[in-house]
Design a protein around this motif. Structure first.
Motif, mmCIF file in Angstrom:
data_model
loop_
_atom_site.group_PDB
_atom_site.id
_atom_site.type_symbol
_atom_site.label_atom_id
_atom_site.label_comp_id
_atom_site.label_asym_id
_atom_site.label_seq_id
_atom_site.Cartn_x
_atom_site.Cartn_y
_atom_site.Cartn_z
ATOM 1 N N ASP A 16 0.826 -1.225 0.000
ATOM 2 C CA ASP A 16 0.000 0.000 0.000
ATOM 3 C C ASP A 16 0.854 1.267 0.000
ATOM 4 O O ASP A 16 0.585 2.226 0.739
ATOM 5 N N HIS A 60 1.232 3.636 -2.157
ATOM 6 C CA HIS A 60 0.645 4.896 -2.636
ATOM 7 C C HIS A 60 -0.218 5.523 -1.539
ATOM 8 O O HIS A 60 -0.164 6.734 -1.312
ATOM 9 N N GLN A 61 -0.992 4.686 -0.846
ATOM 10 C CA GLN A 61 -1.791 5.199 0.267
ATOM 11 C C GLN A 61 -0.881 5.687 1.394
ATOM 12 O O GLN A 61 -1.158 6.709 2.028
ATOM 13 N N ASN A 90 -1.078 9.402 2.863
ATOM 14 C CA ASN A 90 -1.280 9.603 4.305
ATOM 15 C C ASN A 90 -0.153 10.440 4.925
ATOM 16 O O ASN A 90 -0.383 11.222 5.847
ATOM 17 N N THR A 113 -5.812 10.235 -5.261
ATOM 18 C CA THR A 113 -6.245 9.026 -4.577
ATOM 19 C C THR A 113 -5.191 7.963 -4.855
ATOM 20 O O THR A 113 -4.300 8.161 -5.701
ATOM 21 N N GLU A 114 -5.355 6.828 -4.196
ATOM 22 C CA GLU A 114 -4.442 5.717 -4.444
ATOM 23 C C GLU A 114 -4.420 5.385 -5.947
ATOM 24 O O GLU A 114 -3.356 5.109 -6.515
#
Ligand code: GAR
Length: 205
Positions: free
Chosen positions: A120, A122-123, A127, A162-163
């Motif tokens: 994850d 990219h998230q 974040n 976004t992701e």
């Protein structure tokens, strides 16, 4: 002529970019095989359509990580690889496997390592509110997502990303970065020196 074996787990778009570059840039190398740990990996279809030998070593068929890696190594070595390329191969590899391919095992990771190892990415970047994200090609060592960095590419993180939007922007760059790094390897222009990577003839990349 060097033999390249590419390992995938799914879509295989990086593998596809490498296959296309090897052909169009006439590398002194051939894609000897594409191997997946999943029988339904989409990328296997592209490889087969391009006449590249494929194999499946399904991790679900092996009770332990050691047994899976031993079989995977046996199948890979059947293709006499000079280089093994992890292209979206979503498995943690054991130390004996990694050591067997020391100096000839490359991975692409979708972050600016050492930032955001693991999943994850990219998230994780969104974040963390970083301004820049990207991708890294590195030699694989036993420690996950570590190992000497060959090349990196940066992309901006934009407001509202976004992701999905961020991963798409990174992927476009991955498709240029991985072929570049692999070409440097097959041209014998990469050497690992003191834990880092030295690239010969950088004026001519
Ligand atoms: C790519 O973004 C690659 O960097 C990533 O998986 C994706 C595979 O896409 N790899 C990792 O996260 C490895 N830890 P692809 O199958 O279309 O090449």
């Amino acid at each position: 002529m060097k033999n390249i074996v590419i390992l995938i787990s799914g879509r295989g778009s990086n593998m596809e970019a490498v296959v296309r570059a090897a052909q169009s840039e006439a590398w002194p190398a051939r894609i000897a095989a594409v191997i997946s740990n999943k029988a339904d990996a989409k990328g296997l279809e592209f490889a087969q359509a391009h006449g590249i030998p494929t194999a499946v070593v399904a991790n679900k068929d092996f009770p332990t990580r050691d047994q899976f890696d031993a079989k995977l190594q046996e199948v890979i070595d059947g293709f006499a690889p000079d280089l093994v390329v992890l292209a979206g191969f979503m498995r943690i590899l054991t130390a004996p496997f990694v050591e067997h391919y020391e100096g000839r095992l490359l991975n692409i990771h979708p972050s600016l390592l050492p930032l955001f190892p693991g999943l994850d990415t990219h998230q994780q970047a969104i974040n963390a509110r970083v301004a820049e994200h990207g991708a890294t090609v590195h030699f694989v060592t036993a420690e996950l997502d570590h190992g000497p960095v060959v090349v990196q590419v940066k992309v901006p993180v934009l407001p509202g990303d976004t992701e999905d939007t961020l991963s798409a922007r990174v992927l476009v760059e991955e498709h240029k970065l991985y072929p570049l790094a692999i070409r440097l390897f097959v041209e014998d222009r990469l050497s690992i020196v003191g834990g880092g990577v030295r690239i010969a003839d950088t004026a001519n990349i």
